[in-house]
Write a protein that holds these residues in place. Sequence first.
Motif, PDB file in Angstrom:
ATOM      1  N   PRO A   1       0.834  -1.207   0.000  1.00 18.22           N
ATOM      2  CA  PRO A   1       0.000   0.000   0.000  1.00 18.22           C
ATOM      3  C   PRO A   1       0.871   1.261   0.000  1.00 18.22           C
ATOM      4  N   LEU A   2       0.603   2.147  -0.966  1.00 18.78           N
ATOM      5  CA  LEU A   2       1.392   3.374  -1.086  1.00 18.78           C
ATOM      6  C   LEU A   2       0.627   4.618  -0.670  1.00 18.78           C
ATOM      7  N   ALA A   3      -0.671   4.461  -0.452  1.00 24.31           N
ATOM      8  CA  ALA A   3      -1.489   5.618  -0.079  1.00 24.31           C
ATOM      9  C   ALA A   3      -2.661   5.134   0.763  1.00 24.31           C
ATOM     10  N   ASP A   4      -3.133   6.003   1.632  1.00 19.34           N
ATOM     11  CA  ASP A   4      -4.252   5.675   2.509  1.00 19.34           C
ATOM     12  C   ASP A   4      -5.504   6.393   2.009  1.00 19.34           C
ATOM     13  N   GLY A   5      -6.361   5.661   1.327  1.00 20.34           N
ATOM     14  CA  GLY A   5      -7.601   6.233   0.822  1.00 20.34           C
ATOM     15  C   GLY A   5      -7.482   6.726  -0.606  1.00 20.34           C
ATOM     16  N   PHE A   6      -8.639   6.899  -1.231  1.00 25.80           N
ATOM     17  CA  PHE A   6      -8.696   7.242  -2.648  1.00 25.80           C
ATOM     18  C   PHE A   6      -8.054   8.593  -2.956  1.00 25.80           C
ATOM     19  N   ALA A   7      -8.302   9.599  -2.139  1.00 24.66           N
ATOM     20  CA  ALA A   7      -7.752  10.934  -2.418  1.00 24.66           C
ATOM     21  C   ALA A   7      -6.220  10.897  -2.442  1.00 24.66           C
ATOM     22  N   ALA A   8      -5.626  10.201  -1.501  1.00 26.45           N
ATOM     23  CA  ALA A   8      -4.166  10.093  -1.460  1.00 26.45           C
ATOM     24  C   ALA A   8      -3.640   9.278  -2.642  1.00 26.45           C
ATOM     25  N   LEU A   9      -4.359   8.226  -3.002  1.00 25.58           N
ATOM     26  CA  LEU A   9      -4.001   7.409  -4.163  1.00 25.58           C
ATOM     27  C   LEU A   9      -4.037   8.264  -5.432  1.00 25.58           C
ATOM     28  N   HIS A  10      -5.096   9.049  -5.566  1.00 28.44           N
ATOM     29  CA  HIS A  10      -5.258   9.914  -6.734  1.00 28.44           C
ATOM     30  C   HIS A  10      -4.157  10.979  -6.800  1.00 28.44           C
ATOM     31  N   ALA A  11      -3.845  11.569  -5.670  1.00 31.40           N
ATOM     32  CA  ALA A  11      -2.784  12.587  -5.639  1.00 31.40           C
ATOM     33  C   ALA A  11      -1.450  11.986  -6.069  1.00 31.40           C
ATOM     34  N   ARG A  12      -1.166  10.806  -5.580  1.00 26.82           N
ATOM     35  CA  ARG A  12       0.097  10.136  -5.950  1.00 26.82           C
ATOM     36  C   ARG A  12       0.101   9.775  -7.431  1.00 26.82           C
ATOM     37  N   ARG A  13      -1.050   9.355  -7.958  1.00 31.24           N
ATOM     38  CA  ARG A  13      -1.159   9.030  -9.389  1.00 31.24           C
ATOM     39  C   ARG A  13      -0.860  10.265 -10.233  1.00 31.24           C
ATOM     40  N   ARG A  14      -1.437  11.398  -9.843  1.00 32.04           N
ATOM     41  CA  ARG A  14      -1.186  12.641 -10.584  1.00 32.04           C
ATOM     42  C   ARG A  14       0.293  13.010 -10.558  1.00 32.04           C
ATOM     43  N   GLN A  15       0.935  12.832  -9.413  1.00 34.24           N
ATOM     44  CA  GLN A  15       2.365  13.133  -9.313  1.00 34.24           C
ATOM     45  C   GLN A  15       3.182  12.238 -10.241  1.00 34.24           C
ATOM     46  N   LEU A  16       2.898  10.935 -10.224  1.00 40.01           N
ATOM     47  CA  LEU A  16       3.651  10.019 -11.077  1.00 40.01           C
ATOM     48  C   LEU A  16       3.394  10.295 -12.551  1.00 40.01           C
ATOM     49  N   ASP A  17       2.132  10.566 -12.906  1.00 36.90           N
ATOM     50  CA  ASP A  17       1.838  10.847 -14.308  1.00 36.90           C
ATOM     51  C   ASP A  17       2.546  12.116 -14.780  1.00 36.90           C
ATOM     52  N   ALA A  18       2.619  13.128 -13.924  1.00 36.51           N
ATOM     53  CA  ALA A  18       3.358  14.343 -14.274  1.00 36.51           C
ATOM     54  C   ALA A  18       4.842  14.032 -14.469  1.00 36.51           C
ATOM     55  N   LEU A  19       5.395  13.194 -13.592  1.00 35.20           N
ATOM     56  CA  LEU A  19       6.801  12.794 -13.737  1.00 35.20           C
ATOM     57  C   LEU A  19       7.035  12.034 -15.041  1.00 35.20           C
ATOM     58  N   ILE A  20       6.111  11.135 -15.378  1.00 40.21           N
ATOM     59  CA  ILE A  20       6.263  10.359 -16.610  1.00 40.21           C
ATOM     60  C   ILE A  20       6.258  11.287 -17.821  1.00 40.21           C
ATOM     61  N   VAL A  21       5.342  12.243 -17.839  1.00 44.75           N
ATOM     62  CA  VAL A  21       5.286  13.189 -18.956  1.00 44.75           C
ATOM     63  C   VAL A  21       6.556  14.038 -18.990  1.00 44.75           C
ATOM     64  N   GLN A  22       6.985  14.577 -17.852  1.00 43.77           N
ATOM     65  CA  GLN A  22       8.226  15.375 -17.803  1.00 43.77           C
ATOM     66  C   GLN A  22       9.408  14.551 -18.282  1.00 43.77           C
ATOM     67  N   TRP A  23       9.508  13.329 -17.785  1.00 46.23           N
ATOM     68  CA  TRP A  23      10.608  12.455 -18.165  1.00 46.23           C
ATOM     69  C   TRP A  23      10.589  12.183 -19.669  1.00 46.23           C
ATOM     70  N   SER A  24       9.406  11.949 -20.235  1.00 47.95           N
ATOM     71  CA  SER A  24       9.321  11.652 -21.674  1.00 47.95           C
ATOM     72  C   SER A  24       9.841  12.818 -22.504  1.00 47.95           C
ATOM     73  N   LEU A  25       9.659  14.029 -22.011  1.00 49.61           N
ATOM     74  CA  LEU A  25      10.161  15.203 -22.728  1.00 49.61           C
ATOM     75  C   LEU A  25      11.678  15.311 -22.643  1.00 49.61           C
ATOM     76  N   GLU A  26      12.250  14.715 -21.635  1.00 52.47           N
ATOM     77  CA  GLU A  26      13.702  14.714 -21.425  1.00 52.47           C
ATOM     78  C   GLU A  26      14.400  13.596 -22.206  1.00 52.47           C
ATOM     79  N   LEU A  27      13.647  12.578 -22.583  1.00 54.94           N
ATOM     80  CA  LEU A  27      14.211  11.424 -23.273  1.00 54.94           C
ATOM     81  C   LEU A  27      14.811  11.833 -24.621  1.00 54.94           C
ATOM     82  N   THR A  28      15.993  11.302 -24.909  1.00 46.00           N
ATOM     83  CA  THR A  28      16.669  11.570 -26.175  1.00 46.00           C
ATOM     84  C   THR A  28      16.891  10.261 -26.920  1.00 46.00           C
ATOM     85  N   PRO A  29      17.115  10.336 -28.234  1.00 49.54           N
ATOM     86  CA  PRO A  29      17.445   9.113 -28.967  1.00 49.54           C
ATOM     87  C   PRO A  29      18.676   8.404 -28.400  1.00 49.54           C
TER      88      PRO A  29
END
Length: 176
Positions: free
Chosen positions: A87-115
Amino acid sequence: MISCDYVRHMARYNRWMNDKLYAVAGTLPQAALDAGRGAFFGSISGTLNHLLVADTIWLKRLAAHPAGFASLEPLRDIAMPARLDLPLADGFAALHARRRQLDALIVQWSLELTPAALAQALDYHNMRGEAQSKPLPEVLMHLFNHQTHHRGQITTLLSQLGLDVGATDLIAMPAA
C-alpha cells in the motif's frame, strides 16, 4: 524500434486514461473501491495501488539510467517498494494525488528522453534481486502496456458496477 515521440505520445495517453479512470472511480464510496472483486489485486483500489507500485519501481529504475534523467530526481529518495501490492497511499484521495504526481513525472521524463538515451540499455535488479539488462525501448513498451492491462481490468470492474469510463482507445485521445 520505438521513438522518443512514441514515448511522449504514450505518456500523454497514460495520463489521459488515468485521469478518466480516477474521475469515474472517484464517484464510488471507499468501501466499493476496496471491495474484493476477483481482480489480480483484489479490488479497484488494490489494482490502482498496484499500478502506482509498478510505476514507482520502473521510474526508480529509470532514475538510475546512465542518461541521468533530472526529471526523476524526486524519486531517488523514495524507498523501492518491496512488494507489488505494497500500500502506497491511505484512501482514494491520497491514491489519486500520488497518481497525478507520477503521471506528471512520466510526462516530464518523456520530454527529457533523447534518442541517445533510448539507445542505452537499462541495468537494474528485479524483485528477486537478480541483475537484469534490458533494451530501454522494451522496458518502456512494458511500462505502458502494463498500465493498459490493469486499467482494462479496472474499466471492466467499473462497468460491472454500471459505470462507463468512455472511450479508452489510444486513437480517441484528444490532440495535444
